[in-house]
Design an enzyme around this catalytic site. Sequence first.
Site, PDB file in Angstrom:
ATOM      1  N   ARG A   1     -14.010  -6.591   2.495  1.00  0.00           N
ATOM      2  CA  ARG A   1     -12.577  -6.491   2.206  1.00  0.00           C
ATOM      3  C   ARG A   1     -11.878  -7.773   2.649  1.00  0.00           C
ATOM      4  O   ARG A   1     -10.990  -8.293   1.955  1.00  0.00           O
ATOM      5  CB  ARG A   1     -11.964  -5.283   2.922  1.00  0.00           C
TER       6      ARG A   1
ATOM      7  N   CYS B   1     -15.937   3.591   0.695  1.00  0.00           N
ATOM      8  CA  CYS B   1     -14.828   2.718   1.093  1.00  0.00           C
ATOM      9  C   CYS B   1     -14.310   3.017   2.492  1.00  0.00           C
ATOM     10  O   CYS B   1     -13.546   2.221   3.044  1.00  0.00           O
ATOM     11  CB  CYS B   1     -13.699   2.802   0.067  1.00  0.00           C
TER      12      CYS B   1
ATOM     13  N   ARG C   1       0.882  -1.171   0.000  1.00  0.00           N
ATOM     14  CA  ARG C   1       0.000   0.000   0.000  1.00  0.00           C
ATOM     15  C   ARG C   1       0.914   1.213   0.000  1.00  0.00           C
ATOM     16  O   ARG C   1       1.602   1.497   0.985  1.00  0.00           O
ATOM     17  CB  ARG C   1      -0.902  -0.016   1.240  1.00  0.00           C
TER      18      ARG C   1
ATOM     19  N   ASP D   1     -16.529   8.840  -2.154  1.00  0.00           N
ATOM     20  CA  ASP D   1     -15.290   8.679  -1.394  1.00  0.00           C
ATOM     21  C   ASP D   1     -14.913  10.036  -0.831  1.00  0.00           C
ATOM     22  O   ASP D   1     -15.459  11.078  -1.230  1.00  0.00           O
ATOM     23  CB  ASP D   1     -14.191   8.127  -2.317  1.00  0.00           C
TER      24      ASP D   1
ATOM     25  N   HIS E   1      -7.077   1.108  -6.703  1.00  0.00           N
ATOM     26  CA  HIS E   1      -7.391   0.403  -5.456  1.00  0.00           C
ATOM     27  C   HIS E   1      -8.213  -0.851  -5.797  1.00  0.00           C
ATOM     28  O   HIS E   1      -9.390  -0.958  -5.456  1.00  0.00           O
ATOM     29  CB  HIS E   1      -8.176   1.326  -4.527  1.00  0.00           C
TER      30      HIS E   1
ATOM     31  N   GLN F   1     -10.259  -2.987  -2.997  1.00  0.00           N
ATOM     32  CA  GLN F   1     -11.495  -2.364  -2.537  1.00  0.00           C
ATOM     33  C   GLN F   1     -12.638  -2.643  -3.500  1.00  0.00           C
ATOM     34  O   GLN F   1     -13.756  -2.948  -3.088  1.00  0.00           O
ATOM     35  CB  GLN F   1     -11.293  -0.856  -2.382  1.00  0.00           C
TER      36      GLN F   1
END
Length: 307
Positions: A292, A264, A102, A224, A129, A132
Site C-alpha cells: 500500500r 486487504c 476515505r 475480504d 478501493h 488497495q
Amino acid sequence: MKHLLSLHDWTPEDIKTALELAAKLKKEQKEGIPHHLLKGKTLGMIFTKSSTRTRVSFEVGMYQLGGNALFLSSNDIQLGRGETIHDTAKVLSRFLDGIMIRTFKQSDVEDLAKYGSIPIINGLTDLLHPCQILADLLTIEEHCGTLAGKKVAYVGDGNNIAHSLLYGCAKCGMEIAVATPAEYACDETVVAQAMEDAKLTGAKITITTDAKEAVKDADAVYTDTWVSMGQEDQKAEKVKSFSPYQVNSELFSLAKKDAIFLHCLPAYRGMEVTDEVIDGPNSAVFDEAENRLHAQKAVMVMLMGDQ
C-alpha cells in the site's frame, strides 16, 4: 491533470506506469536512497471512515517523498455537514496540492474532483478501493511474475474490493473469477464496465456463485471481510450466507500449488479465512499490506509531482 477516482478511468498504460514506479520507489526505499519527489507539497487526508493502513501509509509515504500530510477527520472539517462539497473543494484547492479522501459515498469523491482544481485520490468508498488494488497488483507481480494471463479468484462479498479488482484485472489482461452469494453479487454497472475493459485487453471475467469453480487453478486467491464498516447489524445474516465462501485449506487447495493468498486486512480469522491459510507459507498478506505504501507513493508522484 488526472485523479484516481476509479481504475476504470485509468488506461492499462497508466496502471503499468504506476506499478513500475511503485517497484522503483520500493527498491530505492529499501536501499536507503532518498526520493523527495514531492518536496514542498502538502496532501490533505480526509477521513470520514477510519483506517490504520490508509492513514499510516499515506502519511509515511508523503514523508518519504519529502512532503507533508495533513489529517482531517470528520470532526475537523464541515464536509457535507455545514459546508457544501462544492465550497470545500474550492477552498482546499487554495491550500493543498492534493486530497486523499476515505469516505462512504463515491459521489463525494467525484464531486471533489469536479469542483476542485487539485488531484483527488480515492482512499476508499463503499463502491471502490482503487489504491488497495494497485497494491494487490504489485504483490501479484512480485510473487507470480507478469500479470497478463494470471488468474485471480475472489470469493466473498461483492464489495468495493471485488469491484476495483474487476477493473484492475480487466485493465491488466488477467483472468478474474468472482464468487459471491447471489444476494451479495457485484454491482451490475461495475461488472458491465469491467467486461468492456476486458474486451480491449483480452482479459477473462467469470461471475459465479460457486467458490470452488472460482478458485480452481488460480494464481492468487483473495477474500475480504464479510461485514464491512457500518454493516455490523447484518453480521448474523451475512455469516450464514457466506460460510460456504470461507477460504480454508480445502478451498485453497484447489488453486495452483504456488498460489498466493491475499486479504486487504483487517482479517477476521475463523470467518472469511482460517489461521492455517492466512498464516500459511502461501500467504502474502503482509507483503500486500506493505505495498500500500509503495503503490500510493507512486500514485501521489504521478498526480502531484512536477511533470
